[in-house]
Design a protein around this motif. Structure first.
Motif, PDB file in Angstrom:
ATOM      1  N   GLY A  49      -8.006  29.977 -10.910  1.00  0.00           N
ATOM      2  CA  GLY A  49      -6.545  30.004 -10.910  1.00  0.00           C
ATOM      3  C   GLY A  49      -6.027  30.393  -9.545  1.00  0.00           C
ATOM      4  O   GLY A  49      -6.771  30.372  -8.561  1.00  0.00           O
ATOM      5  N   ASP A  50      -4.768  30.787  -9.537  1.00  0.00           N
ATOM      6  CA  ASP A  50      -4.123  31.165  -8.278  1.00  0.00           C
ATOM      7  C   ASP A  50      -4.453  32.626  -7.979  1.00  0.00           C
ATOM      8  O   ASP A  50      -3.560  33.467  -7.920  1.00  0.00           O
ATOM      9  N   ILE A  51      -5.729  32.898  -7.798  1.00  0.00           N
ATOM     10  CA  ILE A  51      -6.191  34.288  -7.670  1.00  0.00           C
ATOM     11  C   ILE A  51      -6.362  34.634  -6.196  1.00  0.00           C
ATOM     12  O   ILE A  51      -7.186  34.030  -5.503  1.00  0.00           O
ATOM     13  N   ALA A  52      -5.578  35.588  -5.751  1.00  0.00           N
ATOM     14  CA  ALA A  52      -5.636  35.962  -4.336  1.00  0.00           C
ATOM     15  C   ALA A  52      -6.920  36.741  -4.053  1.00  0.00           C
ATOM     16  O   ALA A  52      -7.350  37.568  -4.855  1.00  0.00           O
ATOM     17  N   ILE A  53      -7.508  36.436  -2.900  1.00  0.00           N
ATOM     18  CA  ILE A  53      -8.731  37.144  -2.502  1.00  0.00           C
ATOM     19  C   ILE A  53      -8.292  38.413  -1.785  1.00  0.00           C
ATOM     20  O   ILE A  53      -7.872  38.373  -0.633  1.00  0.00           O
ATOM     21  N   ASN A  82      -9.598  44.899  -3.070  1.00  0.00           N
ATOM     22  CA  ASN A  82     -10.104  45.608  -4.251  1.00  0.00           C
ATOM     23  C   ASN A  82     -10.786  44.658  -5.230  1.00  0.00           C
ATOM     24  O   ASN A  82     -11.608  45.078  -6.037  1.00  0.00           O
ATOM     25  N   ARG A  83     -10.461  43.362  -5.155  1.00  0.00           N
ATOM     26  CA  ARG A  83     -11.134  42.407  -6.039  1.00  0.00           C
ATOM     27  C   ARG A  83     -12.499  42.011  -5.469  1.00  0.00           C
ATOM     28  O   ARG A  83     -13.449  41.827  -6.220  1.00  0.00           O
ATOM     29  N   THR A  84     -12.563  41.883  -4.141  1.00  0.00           N
ATOM     30  CA  THR A  84     -13.854  41.473  -3.550  1.00  0.00           C
ATOM     31  C   THR A  84     -14.914  42.560  -3.726  1.00  0.00           C
ATOM     32  O   THR A  84     -16.089  42.292  -3.559  1.00  0.00           O
ATOM     33  N   SER A  88       1.155  40.122 -10.159  1.00  0.00           N
ATOM     34  CA  SER A  88       0.604  39.849  -8.831  1.00  0.00           C
ATOM     35  C   SER A  88       0.087  41.119  -8.159  1.00  0.00           C
ATOM     36  O   SER A  88       0.549  42.230  -8.454  1.00  0.00           O
ATOM     37  N   PHE A  89      -0.833  40.913  -7.251  1.00  0.00           N
ATOM     38  CA  PHE A  89      -1.348  42.050  -6.474  1.00  0.00           C
ATOM     39  C   PHE A  89      -0.284  42.600  -5.523  1.00  0.00           C
ATOM     40  O   PHE A  89      -0.418  43.681  -4.973  1.00  0.00           O
ATOM     41  N   ALA A  90       0.826  41.833  -5.350  1.00  0.00           N
ATOM     42  CA  ALA A  90       1.848  42.233  -4.385  1.00  0.00           C
ATOM     43  C   ALA A  90       2.406  43.615  -4.720  1.00  0.00           C
ATOM     44  O   ALA A  90       2.727  44.407  -3.832  1.00  0.00           O
ATOM     45  N   ASP A  97       6.507  37.773  -2.160  1.00  0.00           N
ATOM     46  CA  ASP A  97       5.527  37.014  -2.939  1.00  0.00           C
ATOM     47  C   ASP A  97       4.703  36.151  -1.996  1.00  0.00           C
ATOM     48  O   ASP A  97       4.990  36.058  -0.796  1.00  0.00           O
ATOM     49  N   GLU A  98       3.701  35.473  -2.581  1.00  0.00           N
ATOM     50  CA  GLU A  98       2.807  34.673  -1.745  1.00  0.00           C
ATOM     51  C   GLU A  98       3.453  33.341  -1.371  1.00  0.00           C
ATOM     52  O   GLU A  98       4.242  32.784  -2.135  1.00  0.00           O
ATOM     53  N   GLN A  99       3.061  32.864  -0.210  1.00  0.00           N
ATOM     54  CA  GLN A  99       3.669  31.660   0.371  1.00  0.00           C
ATOM     55  C   GLN A  99       3.693  30.452  -0.577  1.00  0.00           C
ATOM     56  O   GLN A  99       4.733  29.800  -0.695  1.00  0.00           O
ATOM     57  N   PRO A 100       2.593  30.132  -1.293  1.00  0.00           N
ATOM     58  CA  PRO A 100       2.658  28.922  -2.122  1.00  0.00           C
ATOM     59  C   PRO A 100       3.758  28.981  -3.181  1.00  0.00           C
ATOM     60  O   PRO A 100       4.422  27.990  -3.443  1.00  0.00           O
ATOM     61  N   TYR A 101       3.965  30.162  -3.794  1.00  0.00           N
ATOM     62  CA  TYR A 101       5.041  30.279  -4.783  1.00  0.00           C
ATOM     63  C   TYR A 101       6.398  30.109  -4.101  1.00  0.00           C
ATOM     64  O   TYR A 101       7.296  29.448  -4.609  1.00  0.00           O
ATOM     65  N   ILE A 102       6.515  30.738  -2.949  1.00  0.00           N
ATOM     66  CA  ILE A 102       7.816  30.731  -2.271  1.00  0.00           C
ATOM     67  C   ILE A 102       8.153  29.320  -1.779  1.00  0.00           C
ATOM     68  O   ILE A 102       9.306  28.892  -1.839  1.00  0.00           O
TER      69      ILE A 102
HETATM   70  N1  SER Z   1      -1.604  35.191  -6.939  1.00  0.00           N
HETATM   71  C1  SER Z   1      -1.305  36.446  -7.527  1.00  0.00           C
HETATM   72  C2  SER Z   1      -2.494  37.342  -7.559  1.00  0.00           C
HETATM   73  O1  SER Z   1      -3.579  36.876  -7.336  1.00  0.00           O
HETATM   74  C3  SER Z   1      -0.759  36.295  -8.895  1.00  0.00           C
HETATM   75  O2  SER Z   1       0.549  35.934  -8.841  1.00  0.00           O
HETATM   76  O3  SER Z   1      -2.361  38.497  -7.787  1.00  0.00           O
END
Ligand code: SER
Length: 851
Positions: A481-485, A488-490, A640-642, A680-685
């Motif tokens: 999905g649209d999962i930002a790298i 803390n996730r890596t 979002s991670f934002a 928010d992240e660029q692709p959404y914006i």
């Molecule tokens: N792209 C975001 C995230 O990975 C979700 O909106 O947190």
């Protein structure tokens, strides 16, 4: 085997000291030897025994040489009298690690017997693999060789079957090794997909007894100590075959045994040649210990042990195994191995490994003359027939859970569904990210059975951190999905390469400033306007002063001269001045002034153009920094991670953060002022701005990241998917998918229209012009009416008194239409002057110069 080697020793006619020097060949087997005065020991066979006996050898100062106890942990520092006369297993573990790395496998399972030799070998293998960024993912430990049972082996192999890795290294002794292959065959682990490596134990028994080649070991890769071909070796083999009647094949350890005996013989010769004597003395320490049944007091110290040890270490001879010499660290020079591939009817050599140049298809001795080259481009092996008879390199891993469908978590998105969307309440998902994933797995050389599992309640976007956590917790085998790298996730999962950039940006509402009717004043500041105006006047006055005395055009009545100054100076603004300058100084001032006017004009034009045509957007938020200090509420996308990023990295109080679920919510929150900006992240914006024109990105992207697919730590699929994503990027497919889902629709209210200038931007100018026209007309009307009145009184036409208003209007229009007689006007002025000088009056109509 040891007794065999002694026979070899005895049959060699060149033996110098075979009968006079007692040599113990197996310390434990015959303690009687220990009680005999001993100057050197060959053995023991096993490393475990060597660990124990080496202490005694140290104490008795008797060099102990072994060509089979090759445990890499038998350190010369701890055991100075212990010498390995064949390459230590350290080198075969380096060789195995090099081969695994050569084929690009990253994860390995090891199976070994739990004894010093095999355990230590596997430990060293782990270190070597780690240096090559590979690792042992599972260690299957079996009981030591004498006690291992089929059940033990089966239990461990069944566990190995459940592992992801299909690359297995078997480090054991003969009995265990063959048992493992038998059980593995029965469990279907010798089929295609598996990769088996063995250390030298397998090649040794194959060399000794080639009839052992069984279907259970076909496709296995094994190492064998490399000994260069030579006439001596060939002769020796022939002699061995005739002695053994071909019943026992000669393996490299036999050659090393022979060379070991020779090594001692030569060392003893050197020892004696140096004038040393063989003498022994009592060991008081052992006497005091009182060994009891061990009869330790019978043991004595070899007085010349140190010298004999030194003679052994100075060995420099050509043996059956090639040149024999010790490095300062006591390892043998140029350790090398053959790499063999077991086939149906024997085995074939697919290459060599040497500590000098790594993997090669030419014998190492041919490489020693060249400079060492361990570069990856210089590593070669011939093709291999792998288990199952395939020549295609196995992938080296399988999907966990024995190849069941991968459970792939996908976010059940509520907003921005172009990225991932559930189709009408079904389990089918589509969207940009899904298409990228499907395109990538299509490029993999193997099928990836999978099913998408939606994650989220469907009312709001799920937490992406939770989705990633579920991959780490093995609830999902991957997340797509649209999962930002993000960091803390890596830490808990492995991501593929990013397939789209997704830095954070700030979006704020904007107001278009080019709509001001007074925009034409904005190129200059008020001070600039004032200074420019004053300079026009100053230049006009200066030129007038310089021209006045010599130039008729700057002469005349004072009023006329004032008008000339004003007209002259301001008409230079358009280079439209009519008056000629005749004086040199006047021309000089004028030319410089015209240059200044040129610059001012062009600057004004450029600035005004940019003000009117380039979008000049006004918002108090100029970027993330001004947003942070503004103390205004900030919107972020739910899930979002934002949110975490702003709280933890930017120290923005959580109370300022407002969660928003969809682009529509973004728009209304920004319009109503519920939030000052959205982060928010660029692709959404990009998607948001393509439909909402009243907002704009403020400042730069302030984080750099991308979206990737999440896999469990060290998943080999993540590596292959990364390669596939890079391929998609390079062949343009990624961009096509992007265009299909995310191509930006132009803002409805912007586009070509926004480049046009509206009346709104200019009505100030038209107003000034219109007002000045009206004022001029009013003044004109005032004067002409006054003149008309005067003219009517002077004419005193009786008819006019009683005339109608329409007739009077007619007369006025005729008067206004009448061309002024300049000469009469001049005579009038003259008469007026005369009058002022006491002259006659005049009743001729005339025009005031202002009109
Ligand atoms: N792209 C975001 C995230 O990975 C979700 O909106 O947190």
């Amino acid at each position: 085997m040891m007794s065999m080697q002694i026979q070899l020793f005895l049959v060699d006619a060149n033996c110098l000291y075979p009968c006079t020097i007692p040599i113990s060949v197996d310390f434990l087997a015959s303690s009687a030897f220990m009680e005999t005065d001993t100057v050197a020991i060959i053995g023991p066979q096993s490393s475990g025994t060597a660990h124990i006996l080496s202490h005694l050898a140290n104490e008795l100062q008797v060099p102990m040489l072994s060509f089979t106890a090759l445990d890499p942990m038998l350190s010369p520092l701890q055991y100075p009298y212990f010498i390995q006369t064949a390459p230590s297993d350290l080198f075969q573990m380096i060789a195995v690690a090099d081969i695994i790395s050569f084929y690009g496998w990253r994860e390995v399972v090891t199976i070994y017997s739990d004894d010093d030799h095999n355990r230590n070998g596997v430990t060293v293998l782990g270190d070597q693999l780690a240096e090559r960024l590979c690792k042992i993912t599972y260690k299957a430990v079996l009981p030591p060789d004498p006690t291992v049972t089929e059940n033990d082996v089966r239990a461990e192999l069944e566990k190995v079957q459940q592992m992801e890795s299909r690359v297995i290294v078997l480090h054991a002794y003969t009995k265990t090794g063959l048992l493992v292959f038998n059980v593995a065959k029965r469990l279907g682990m010798m089929e295609s997909g598996y990769v088996w490596f063995t250390t030298t134990w397998l090649s040794s028994i194959l060399d000794s007894n080639s009839s052992l080649v069984a279907t259970s070991i076909q496709g296995v890769l094994a190492l064998r100590l490399h000994t260069p071909d030579s006439k001596r070796k060939a002769d020796f083999s022939a002699r061995w075959n005739s002695l053994s009647n071909g019943t026992i094949g000669l393996n490299p350890y036999g050659l090393y045994a022979y060379d070991t005996v020779w090594m001692i013989a030569r060392a003893v010769k050197m020892f004696l040649d140096q004038g040393n004597n063989v003498s022994f003395s009592n060991d008081t320490k052992l006497n005091n210990v009182g060994g009891g049944a061990l009869n330790l007091e019978a043991l004595s110290i070899f007085d010349g042990g140190k010298q004999l040890l030194s003679s052994v270490l100075q060995t420099n001879m050509n043996g059956l195994t090639g040149p024999i010499k010790f490095n300062p660290d006591r390892s043998l020079v140029h350790p090398s191995y053959d790499v063999i591939n077991v086939l149906e009817n024997g085995y074939r050599q697919i290459g060599y490994w040497s500590n000098y140049s790594g993997l090669s298809i030419v014998p190492p001795e041919e490489l020693y003359a060249k400079p060492p080259n361990r570069s990856s481009s210089n590593q070669h092996l011939n093709s291999v027939i792998w288990p199952g008879g395939t020549s295609n390199k196995p992938r080296g891993w399988v999907f966990p859970n024995n190849g069941k469908q991968l459970r792939i978590g996908v976010p059940r998105r509520v907003g921005y569904r172009d990225f991932v969307e559930q189709v009408n309440g079904t389990d089918i998902v589509h969207g940009y990210c899904i298409d990228v994933f499907l395109a990538a797995i299509k490029l993999l050389p193997y099928a990836v059975p999978h099913k998408f599992v939606l994650f989220g309640n469907g009312h709001e976007n799920p937490s992406y951190n939770e989705l990633v956590n579920m991959v780490a917790a093995d609830v999902f085998d991957a997340a797509v999905g649209d999962i930002a790298i993000v960091t803390n996730r890596t830490k808990i999962v492995d991501f593929t390469q990013p397939y789209i950039e997704s830095g954070l940006v700030v979006v704020a509402p904007v107001r278009n400033m080019n709509s001001s009717p007074w925009a034409f004043l904005r190129p200059f500041t008020p001070l600039m306007w004032a200074v420019t105006g004053v300079f026009f006047l100053i230049v006009g006055v200066v030129v007038w002063i310089l021209e006045h005395r010599i130039n008729d055009e700057f002469r005349g009545s004072p009023r006329k001269q004032v008008m000339t100054i004003l007209w002259f100076s301001f008409s230079t603004m358009f280079f439209a001045h009519r008056e000629n300058t005749v004086s040199t100084l006047g021309r000089m001032v004028l030319i410089i002034w015209l240059f200044v006017v040129l610059i001012i004009n062009s600057s004004y034009t450029a600035s005004l153009t940019s003000i009117l045509t380039v979008q000049q957007l006004s918002s108090p938020i100029r970027g993330i920094d001004s947003l942070i200090i503004s103390n205004s509420p900030i919107g972020f996308q739910v899930g979002s991670f934002a949110e975490n990023y702003m709280v933890e990295e930017l120290n923005i109080p959580k109370s300022r953060l407002i969660k928003l679920g969809s682009p529509e919510e973004y728009a209304s929150a920004l319009e109503t002022g519920r939030v000052a900006a959205v982060v928010d992240e660029q692709p959404y914006i990009d998607l948001f701005l393509s439909n909402h024109c009243k907002f704009s990105i403020r400042g730069q992207e302030f984080t750099k990241s991308g979206w990737g697919f999440a896999f469990p730590r060290d998943s080999p699929l993540a590596v292959d998917m990364s390669t596939a994503l890079l391929t998609l990027s390079e062949n343009g497919e990624l961009q096509k998918i992007h265009n299909r889902w995310l191509s930006k629709r132009a803002c409805q209210n912007s586009g070509a229209e926004s480049d046009q200038l509206h009346l709104q931007s200019f009505w100030g100018l038209f107003l000034i012009c219109g007002v000045s026209c009206v004022i001029a007309l009013l003044i004109y009307l005032f004067f002409i009416l006054r003149k008309f009145k005067r003219h009517s009184q002077q004419a005193s036409e009786p008819s006019s008194h009683g005339s109608s208003s329409s007739a009077r209007l007619q007369t006025f229009l005729t008067f206004a239409d009448m061309k002024e007689d300049k000469s009469r006007s001049k005579s009038k002025r003259k008469r007026n002057n005369d009058l002022m000088n006491g002259g006659r009056n005049s009743n001729l109509p005339g025009m005031d110069p202002i009109c």
